[in-house]
Write a protein that holds these residues in place. Structure first.
Motif: not given
Length: 197
Positions: A70-72, A74, A172, A81-85, A170, A76
């Motif tokens: 889940r994003r929270q 990971r 960026r 700004k992390a994303e769900t992976r 994940g 960022g």
């Protein structure tokens, strides 16, 4: 190589991984480091996995097709700004997941000592140091981050498409992704031999 907290974490060879696996006796840590090996996720996010992020049916130990980080949970990166992976579950990891007894049908997959808490990063790091010592691998620069570097490096060395590996991890941007890839001196020599004479 990482020495005294400086430099990058070492890549784990297959021989070293086999040695470590033989010394990891605790099922919780066996699964923790297996997830790290087969997903390349950071340990901090793995420690925060919920049972439902991994198992479709915890009672029958049936895993999902993918693990959801889940994003929270990971890191960022530079943008913060992390994303769900979601990472597909390799059949070898599925075997490990089916052999593991989740502590409950919900909550953290790796619960800590306090109610509602997950296993701390410090506890996992200390366990790794003890196992490295038992396996005779202390002082080689292997850290909790070695699994992520190893995952990326091995896939890239074996010819996987860099874009696909980047998507799997994940990342960026290319700069942060490329820092994980450790070149192989033997392959450098082989590359040079491709030059026409």
């Amino acid at each position: 190589m990482k020495i005294d907290g400086h430099g990058q974490a070492a890549i784990i060879s297959l021989e070293q991984w086999q040695k470590l696996k033989r010394k990891i006796k605790n099922p919780k840590y066996q699964l923790l480091f297996a997830i790290a090996w087969f997903t390349g996720e950071r340990l901090g996010a793995i420690l925060q996995l919920q049972v439902g992020d991994v198992y479709a049916n915890p009672q029958t130990r049936e895993p999902h097709q993918t693990i959801t980080f889940r994003r929270q949970t990971r890191k960022g990166g530079k943008a913060g700004k992390a994303e769900t992976r979601q990472v597909p579950i390799d059949p070898r990891l599925a075997v490990e997941l089916k052999a593991f007894s989740p502590p409950a049908t919900d909550g953290y997959l790796f619960p800590g000592r306090s109610p509602g808490a997950y296993l701390t990063f410090q506890a996992a790091s200390q366990y790794l140091k003890r196992v490295l010592a038992k396996a005779g691998l202390s002082g080689l620069g292997i850290t909790t981050h070695s699994w992520r570097r190893t995952f990326i490096t091995y896939l890239c060395r074996e010819g996987a498409d860099y874009r696909e590996v980047k998507e799997l991890t994940g990342h960026r941007d290319w700069n942060s992704f490329e820092r994980y890839i450790q070149s192989d001196p033997k392959r450098k020599q082989k590359t040079l031999s491709l030059l026409p004479g």
